[in-house]
Design a protein around this motif. Structure first.
Motif, PDB file in Angstrom:
ATOM      1  N   GLU A  60       5.510   2.603   1.172  1.00  0.00           N
ATOM      2  CA  GLU A  60       5.979   2.422   2.738  1.00  0.00           C
ATOM      3  C   GLU A  60       5.950   3.878   3.136  1.00  0.00           C
ATOM      4  O   GLU A  60       6.420   4.832   2.500  1.00  0.00           O
ATOM      5  N   GLU A  76       9.407   5.225  11.746  1.00  0.00           N
ATOM      6  CA  GLU A  76       8.685   4.082  11.870  1.00  0.00           C
ATOM      7  C   GLU A  76       8.019   3.931  10.788  1.00  0.00           C
ATOM      8  O   GLU A  76       7.702   4.890   9.999  1.00  0.00           O
ATOM      9  N   LYS A  78       5.273   1.979   7.925  1.00  0.00           N
ATOM     10  CA  LYS A  78       4.202   1.035   7.763  1.00  0.00           C
ATOM     11  C   LYS A  78       3.624   0.808   6.387  1.00  0.00           C
ATOM     12  O   LYS A  78       3.983   1.765   5.629  1.00  0.00           O
ATOM     13  N   ASP A  81       0.222  -4.658   6.691  1.00  0.00           N
ATOM     14  CA  ASP A  81       0.248  -4.900   7.991  1.00  0.00           C
ATOM     15  C   ASP A  81       1.704  -5.214   8.335  1.00  0.00           C
ATOM     16  O   ASP A  81       1.839  -5.668   9.481  1.00  0.00           O
ATOM     17  N   GLN A  83       4.941  -3.457  10.171  1.00  0.00           N
ATOM     18  CA  GLN A  83       5.360  -2.292  10.998  1.00  0.00           C
ATOM     19  C   GLN A  83       6.712  -2.558  11.362  1.00  0.00           C
ATOM     20  O   GLN A  83       6.930  -3.429  12.044  1.00  0.00           O
TER      21      GLN A  83
END
Length: 305
Positions: A60, A76, A78, A81, A83
């Motif tokens: 991550e 944030e 990611k 796919d 998010q």
């Protein structure tokens, strides 16, 4: 229109406004809150260290979007796919307790999660509870590795020292000291200058936003020592410092946990502190032993304003 219809219409309008806010304006899909006995700065550092470990263990990738030392981080995340956004509010409660509110948002399935999470034990909800529980456990385990005692206001002693000036990020202070230990002790040994006490770290500048420090790594020597000119090793008096004191027991790598505790204490008691620190290490880690018995005296000076 009857009074009853007016009341129904009024409640309907309020409910519609609530739905619009909840589904389209509210920034988080789900929130997890818990309390720990730790300083706000310790938690702030812990979040960043946990995020780095998540990259190693879970692939991550966390990016800090916004932060405010030491009470707020917005990230944030990611992974493939997926998010997500994590908003950490770190709320100081008292001298021993801090509350952590973690707001979580899935940028790809936000509305669905807002509808289902309050009522159903969804995969999203289970995963976030597991993740935050793992963070809390890791933080709790870390807190067992050291102890801090706030000693109140006090002064340090004037000491004549040989020192070298160093820079590092806050988390790598101890590694920087270890890497340069042979440099200064070798110089003193080569020039037959006897060390007469345990070392100090004098932090001359602590940049809270960048989390970097400028500091002097110091060894006490006799004040009548013949000064040997050198480009790296210098000599000076460490002046008397008046400030807020603490005693830290634990590995020197995490002695900054006492800094954070002092800052929280100062905030509660309306005391103004400088972004400087003086640490006096009273134990020799090279001798081994139980880390919780390694003692460090720490003082942060009061501002002169």
């Amino acid at each position: 229109m009857t009074v009853r219809k007016k009341i129904i219409l009024g409640f309907s309008a309020l409910f519609c406004l609530f739905l619009v806010w909840y589904l389209f304006i509210k920034e988080t899909d789900y929130r997890v809150s818990f309390k720990v006995k730790a300083a706000t700065g310790t938690i702030f550092q812990g979040i960043q260290e946990w995020s780095a470990n998540q990259m190693i263990n879970e692939k991550e990738n966390y990016i800090i979007l916004e932060k405010r030392n030491f009470d707020f981080i917005k990230q944030e995340m990611k992974r493939d796919d997926v998010q997500m956004e994590y908003t950490w509010d770190i709320v100081y409660m008292n001298d021993s307790v801090t509350k952590i509110n973690v707001g979580i948002k899935d940028l790809n399935h936000s509305i669905y999660n807002k509808i289902t999470a309050p009522f159903f034990n969804t995969k999203f909800k289970q995963e976030q509870i597991r993740k935050i529980t793992d963070f809390k456990k890791g933080l709790s385990d870390h807190l067992k590795n050291f102890k801090i005692r706030i000693d109140g206001e006090g002064v340090s002693e004037e000491t004549f020292v040989a020192y070298i000036s160093l820079k590092s990020v806050l988390q790598e202070k101890a590694q920087k000291m270890i890497a340069n230990d042979a440099l200064i002790t070798g110089f003193l040994f080569q020039n037959q200058i006897k060390i007469i006490g345990r070392p100090y770290v004098e932090v001359t500048n602590w940049n809270l936003d960048k989390e970097t420090i400028d500091f002097n790594y110091c060894f006490p020597v006799d004040k009548n020592t013949k000064i040997v000119p050198d480009d790296i090793v210098k000599f000076k008096n460490l002046p008397v410092v008046k400030g807020l004191k603490a005693t830290y027991y634990g590995n020197f790598r995490t002695s900054d946990r006492a800094w954070f505790a002092l800052m929280d204490y100062a905030k509660k008691h309306n005391l103004k502190l400088e972004n400087k620190v003086l640490e006096h290490f009273l134990s020799n880690p090279f001798n081994g032993g139980e880390e919780l018995e390694w003692e460090t005296k720490i003082i942060i000076p009061f501002t002169s304003k």
